[in-house]
Design a protein around this motif. Structure first.
Motif, PDB file in Angstrom:
ATOM      1  N   MET A   1       0.850  -1.187   0.000  1.00  0.00           N
ATOM      2  CA  MET A   1       0.000   0.000   0.000  1.00  0.00           C
ATOM      3  C   MET A   1       0.888   1.241   0.000  1.00  0.00           C
ATOM      4  O   MET A   1       1.947   1.255   0.597  1.00  0.00           O
ATOM      5  N   LYS A   2       0.434   2.272  -0.636  1.00  0.00           N
ATOM      6  CA  LYS A   2       1.184   3.519  -0.758  1.00  0.00           C
ATOM      7  C   LYS A   2       0.992   4.398   0.486  1.00  0.00           C
ATOM      8  O   LYS A   2      -0.121   4.606   0.950  1.00  0.00           O
ATOM      9  N   SER A   3       2.107   4.912   0.990  1.00  0.00           N
ATOM     10  CA  SER A   3       2.055   5.820   2.129  1.00  0.00           C
ATOM     11  C   SER A   3       1.379   7.126   1.705  1.00  0.00           C
ATOM     12  O   SER A   3       1.543   7.587   0.578  1.00  0.00           O
ATOM     13  N   LEU A   4       0.649   7.719   2.625  1.00  0.00           N
ATOM     14  CA  LEU A   4      -0.051   8.983   2.370  1.00  0.00           C
ATOM     15  C   LEU A   4       0.756  10.189   2.838  1.00  0.00           C
ATOM     16  O   LEU A   4       0.248  11.303   2.854  1.00  0.00           O
ATOM     17  N   SER A   5       1.999   9.948   3.241  1.00  0.00           N
ATOM     18  CA  SER A   5       2.860  11.025   3.716  1.00  0.00           C
ATOM     19  C   SER A   5       4.278  10.790   3.211  1.00  0.00           C
ATOM     20  O   SER A   5       4.545   9.827   2.497  1.00  0.00           O
ATOM     21  N   HIS A   6       5.165  11.657   3.603  1.00  0.00           N
ATOM     22  CA  HIS A   6       6.579  11.515   3.262  1.00  0.00           C
ATOM     23  C   HIS A   6       7.358  10.985   4.461  1.00  0.00           C
ATOM     24  O   HIS A   6       8.560  11.231   4.576  1.00  0.00           O
ATOM     25  N   ALA A   7       6.687  10.276   5.337  1.00  0.00           N
ATOM     26  CA  ALA A   7       7.326   9.736   6.533  1.00  0.00           C
ATOM     27  C   ALA A   7       8.401   8.732   6.149  1.00  0.00           C
ATOM     28  O   ALA A   7       8.198   7.908   5.255  1.00  0.00           O
ATOM     29  N   PRO A   8       9.527   8.786   6.837  1.00  0.00           N
ATOM     30  CA  PRO A   8      10.536   7.755   6.600  1.00  0.00           C
ATOM     31  C   PRO A   8      10.073   6.440   7.219  1.00  0.00           C
ATOM     32  O   PRO A   8       9.121   6.413   8.005  1.00  0.00           O
ATOM     33  N   MET A   9      10.746   5.367   6.886  1.00  0.00           N
ATOM     34  CA  MET A   9      10.463   4.090   7.527  1.00  0.00           C
ATOM     35  C   MET A   9      11.554   3.853   8.557  1.00  0.00           C
ATOM     36  O   MET A   9      12.745   3.911   8.239  1.00  0.00           O
ATOM     37  N   LEU A  10      11.145   3.623   9.794  1.00  0.00           N
ATOM     38  CA  LEU A  10      12.070   3.321  10.875  1.00  0.00           C
ATOM     39  C   LEU A  10      11.853   1.872  11.277  1.00  0.00           C
ATOM     40  O   LEU A  10      10.717   1.389  11.275  1.00  0.00           O
ATOM     41  N   THR A  11      12.917   1.191  11.634  1.00  0.00           N
ATOM     42  CA  THR A  11      12.766  -0.187  12.076  1.00  0.00           C
ATOM     43  C   THR A  11      13.471  -0.392  13.409  1.00  0.00           C
ATOM     44  O   THR A  11      14.484   0.255  13.707  1.00  0.00           O
ATOM     45  N   THR A  12      12.898  -1.275  14.196  1.00  0.00           N
ATOM     46  CA  THR A  12      13.495  -1.689  15.459  1.00  0.00           C
ATOM     47  C   THR A  12      13.573  -3.211  15.412  1.00  0.00           C
ATOM     48  O   THR A  12      13.230  -3.829  14.404  1.00  0.00           O
ATOM     49  N   GLU A  13      13.966  -3.797  16.501  1.00  0.00           N
ATOM     50  CA  GLU A  13      14.084  -5.255  16.555  1.00  0.00           C
ATOM     51  C   GLU A  13      12.770  -5.952  16.201  1.00  0.00           C
ATOM     52  O   GLU A  13      12.752  -6.936  15.476  1.00  0.00           O
ATOM     53  N   ARG A  14      11.640  -5.400  16.694  1.00  0.00           N
ATOM     54  CA  ARG A  14      10.349  -6.061  16.488  1.00  0.00           C
ATOM     55  C   ARG A  14       9.351  -5.280  15.659  1.00  0.00           C
ATOM     56  O   ARG A  14       8.293  -5.802  15.304  1.00  0.00           O
ATOM     57  N   LEU A  15       9.675  -4.015  15.357  1.00  0.00           N
ATOM     58  CA  LEU A  15       8.669  -3.130  14.782  1.00  0.00           C
ATOM     59  C   LEU A  15       9.137  -2.442  13.505  1.00  0.00           C
ATOM     60  O   LEU A  15      10.328  -2.229  13.307  1.00  0.00           O
ATOM     61  N   VAL A  16       8.156  -2.064  12.695  1.00  0.00           N
ATOM     62  CA  VAL A  16       8.372  -1.156  11.574  1.00  0.00           C
ATOM     63  C   VAL A  16       7.480   0.054  11.842  1.00  0.00           C
ATOM     64  O   VAL A  16       6.296  -0.097  12.137  1.00  0.00           O
ATOM     65  N   LEU A  17       8.063   1.238  11.760  1.00  0.00           N
ATOM     66  CA  LEU A  17       7.310   2.478  11.898  1.00  0.00           C
ATOM     67  C   LEU A  17       7.271   3.107  10.515  1.00  0.00           C
ATOM     68  O   LEU A  17       8.320   3.359   9.914  1.00  0.00           O
ATOM     69  N   ARG A  18       6.067   3.352  10.012  1.00  0.00           N
ATOM     70  CA  ARG A  18       5.893   3.886   8.661  1.00  0.00           C
ATOM     71  C   ARG A  18       4.806   4.938   8.667  1.00  0.00           C
ATOM     72  O   ARG A  18       4.066   5.088   9.630  1.00  0.00           O
ATOM     73  N   GLY A  19       4.716   5.640   7.558  1.00  0.00           N
ATOM     74  CA  GLY A  19       3.667   6.638   7.414  1.00  0.00           C
ATOM     75  C   GLY A  19       2.296   5.985   7.305  1.00  0.00           C
ATOM     76  O   GLY A  19       2.182   4.786   7.023  1.00  0.00           O
ATOM     77  N   PRO A  20       1.242   6.772   7.529  1.00  0.00           N
ATOM     78  CA  PRO A  20      -0.119   6.235   7.438  1.00  0.00           C
ATOM     79  C   PRO A  20      -0.471   5.815   6.008  1.00  0.00           C
ATOM     80  O   PRO A  20      -0.032   6.434   5.044  1.00  0.00           O
ATOM     81  N   GLU A  21      -1.262   4.750   5.930  1.00  0.00           N
ATOM     82  CA  GLU A  21      -1.786   4.241   4.664  1.00  0.00           C
ATOM     83  C   GLU A  21      -3.299   4.155   4.766  1.00  0.00           C
ATOM     84  O   GLU A  21      -3.850   4.063   5.867  1.00  0.00           O
ATOM     85  N   ARG A  22      -3.980   4.139   3.626  1.00  0.00           N
ATOM     86  CA  ARG A  22      -5.448   4.082   3.612  1.00  0.00           C
ATOM     87  C   ARG A  22      -5.992   2.927   4.452  1.00  0.00           C
ATOM     88  O   ARG A  22      -6.969   3.080   5.157  1.00  0.00           O
ATOM     89  N   ASP A  23      -5.343   1.770   4.349  1.00  0.00           N
ATOM     90  CA  ASP A  23      -5.836   0.597   5.073  1.00  0.00           C
ATOM     91  C   ASP A  23      -5.743   0.739   6.586  1.00  0.00           C
ATOM     92  O   ASP A  23      -6.318  -0.062   7.321  1.00  0.00           O
ATOM     93  N   ASP A  24      -5.015   1.739   7.081  1.00  0.00           N
ATOM     94  CA  ASP A  24      -4.903   1.961   8.529  1.00  0.00           C
ATOM     95  C   ASP A  24      -6.152   2.605   9.117  1.00  0.00           C
ATOM     96  O   ASP A  24      -6.338   2.588  10.338  1.00  0.00           O
ATOM     97  N   LEU A  25      -6.984   3.181   8.278  1.00  0.00           N
ATOM     98  CA  LEU A  25      -8.144   3.928   8.768  1.00  0.00           C
ATOM     99  C   LEU A  25      -9.076   3.070   9.616  1.00  0.00           C
ATOM    100  O   LEU A  25      -9.537   3.515  10.664  1.00  0.00           O
ATOM    101  N   SER A  26      -9.366   1.844   9.226  1.00  0.00           N
ATOM    102  CA  SER A  26     -10.332   1.030   9.984  1.00  0.00           C
ATOM    103  C   SER A  26      -9.828   0.735  11.389  1.00  0.00           C
ATOM    104  O   SER A  26     -10.587   0.833  12.356  1.00  0.00           O
ATOM    105  N   GLU A  27      -8.558   0.383  11.536  1.00  0.00           N
ATOM    106  CA  GLU A  27      -8.008   0.103  12.875  1.00  0.00           C
ATOM    107  C   GLU A  27      -7.968   1.375  13.710  1.00  0.00           C
ATOM    108  O   GLU A  27      -8.277   1.372  14.900  1.00  0.00           O
ATOM    109  N   PHE A  28      -7.594   2.488  13.085  1.00  0.00           N
ATOM    110  CA  PHE A  28      -7.570   3.772  13.773  1.00  0.00           C
ATOM    111  C   PHE A  28      -8.978   4.145  14.243  1.00  0.00           C
ATOM    112  O   PHE A  28      -9.174   4.567  15.385  1.00  0.00           O
ATOM    113  N   THR A  29      -9.963   3.962  13.385  1.00  0.00           N
ATOM    114  CA  THR A  29     -11.354   4.290  13.738  1.00  0.00           C
ATOM    115  C   THR A  29     -11.833   3.426  14.895  1.00  0.00           C
ATOM    116  O   THR A  29     -12.448   3.924  15.839  1.00  0.00           O
ATOM    117  N   ARG A  30     -11.540   2.139  14.840  1.00  0.00           N
ATOM    118  CA  ARG A  30     -11.931   1.238  15.925  1.00  0.00           C
ATOM    119  C   ARG A  30     -11.313   1.708  17.248  1.00  0.00           C
ATOM    120  O   ARG A  30     -11.972   1.759  18.274  1.00  0.00           O
TER     121      ARG A  30
END
Length: 173
Positions: free
Chosen positions: A1-30
């Protein structure tokens, strides 16, 4: 899915931090409409308000060059929360904030993601101070702030009277 921002991608041992994507809306709304943590603070909103909040978050990235990252657990590939930097027009400083979705709490994700954001804020944005505005009754977020090296003297945030101002050290960990 395409990011909706110019956020960089950050990674940690267990996580990926990325910009918001359209598919994130449902989880955010919940989260915004029914999460127990939001209900406990009296901060739930309607689905329409969540939609506007989601779009505001995307605009925040374009306006400030920073905002909330969507936090994805690498093992499951599914968003577990949002962590990032925010500065609303009436706020005095840049805030480091975190929100974990239901079921993701208590696993260290907020601390791990916030450490990555602090490093990015210091090294890439050149920020020398961050703040967190934490409700004085929110002991779980206070514990995260302490693990991040933040301290408070109990001063209340001018824009949020029930929140204490936590100041983050920007030294390397």
């Amino acid at each position: 899915m395409k990011s909706l921002s110019h956020a960089p991608m950050l990674t940690t041992e267990r996580l990926v931090l990325r910009g918001p994507e359209r598919d994130d809306l449902s989880e955010f709304t919940r989260f915004m409409t029914s999460a127990p943590s939001m209900e406990a603070q009296g901060e739930t909103v309607t689905a329409e308000q969540a939609w506007f909040g989601f779009l505001t978050g995307i605009g925040h990235w374009h306006w400030h060059g920073f905002g909330f990252f969507t936090v994805v657990e690498q093992q499951i590939g599914h968003p577990v929360g949002r962590v990032g930097l925010i500065k609303h027009s009436n706020w005095p400083d840049v805030e480091l904030a975190w929100h974990l979705f239901e079921g993701a709490e208590g696993k260290g994700f907020a601390t791990e993601a916030a450490m990555a954001v602090k490093t990015w804020a210091r090294e890439d944005l050149g920020l020398d101070r961050l703040y967190s505005y934490i409700d004085r009754k929110n002991t779980r977020s206070q514990a995260v702030a302490k693990r991040l090296g933040a301290t408070t003297d109990g001063t209340r945030a001018p824009h949020e009277p029930e929140a204490e101002v936590w100041v983050h050290s920007m030294k390397s960990h």
